[in-house]
Design a protein around this motif. Structure first.
Motif: not given
Length: 254
Positions: A69-75, A127-128, A170-175, A232-245
């Motif tokens: 869900s977090r990956r889909a919201l990034i896209v 976020v601010a 929605s993306r912030v809430a998903s975190l 999210p973004q704390r361990g080895f498996i991170k949500v990729p931000d490639a779409a935004l980059v």
């Protein structure tokens, strides 16, 4: 969820290793007692392993669902920003150029949100910053509509801009939408009991530690992956931000 990766791994190893050690010690103490029913212990540990297997699968599926869900919201957010950037060209000047510049800054800000660890100072600052840019963009959109109340361009832009804001919310809430803590505690405790029961039964039969340790290692890996997917973004498996980059890079193209 706030533990470091190393601390989480040490905690899980300690719990499972402790359960194996307790099971082995209890098995040795009971092995030579007369009247010990090996069959009963085997039935119990088999039932526990089956139950914990279902719990592990359930917990892993919950964590994977939230990760996807977090990956889909990034896209989705990248798509919304890209559409808004294109529709900003429908506005009259100076709102068009100023909106395009703000959207570039906005994309940088949402990338910062995507890369920051939720709950930390840099995350709250990012976020601010996004919220501040949202206010600036909405002010420009209001000016564009006021300058051309019946025009199609400002209305299309305003609609997409609102969708972009909603997707970011929605993306912030998903975190923060994580597998409930009681579920994770149940998984850890259930796994520890099942592994301990297996070590107890194998020790009653006079078997070595290899099978118990292998089982504990497999359970440990499943538990660790389930936890890591939901951090999210704390361990080895991170949500990729490639779409935004990639979107941000496209803004710099002629």
């Amino acid at each position: 969820f706030r533990l470091s990766t190393a601390a989480l791994a040490i905690l899980l190893i300690a719990v499972l290793a402790g359960s194996v050690a307790i099971g082995v010690l209890a098995g040795r103490a009971m092995r030579d007692r007369p009247g010990t029913r090996h069959e009963t212990a085997g039935v119990v540990q088999g039932a526990l392993l089956g139950l914990v297997g279902l719990l592990l699968a359930f917990g892993l599926s919950m964590a994977v669902g939230r990760y996807e869900s977090r990956r889909a919201l990034i896209v989705q957010e990248a798509n919304d920003i890209g559409t808004t950037y294109l529709r900003a060209q429908l506005l009259a000047e100076p709102e068009s150029s100023r909106s395009a510049t703000l959207l570039q800054d906005y994309t940088d800000a949402v990338i910062d949100v995507a890369d920051a660890v939720p709950g930390t100072g840099p995350y709250r600052e990012a976020v601010a910053n996004v919220q501040r840019l949202q206010g600036d963009l909405w002010t420009l959109a209001t000016d564009a509509v006021s300058a051309d109340p019946v025009g199609t361009g400002p209305r299309l832009y305003t609609e997409t801009l609102n969708n972009m804001f909603d997707t970011h919310t929605s993306r912030v809430a998903s975190l923060g939408n994580r597998v409930p803590t009681p579920v994770m505690i149940l998984l850890v405790l259930g796994s520890a009991i099942a592994v301990g029961a297996l070590a107890f039964y194998l020790t009653l039969l006079g078997k070595g530690l290899a099978t118990s340790l292998i089982t504990a290692a497999v359970v440990l890996i499943i538990l660790f992956v389930s936890f890591d997917l939901d951090r999210p973004q704390r361990g080895f498996i991170k949500v990729p931000d490639a779409a935004l980059v990639q979107l941000r890079d496209s803004f710099d193209q002629p």
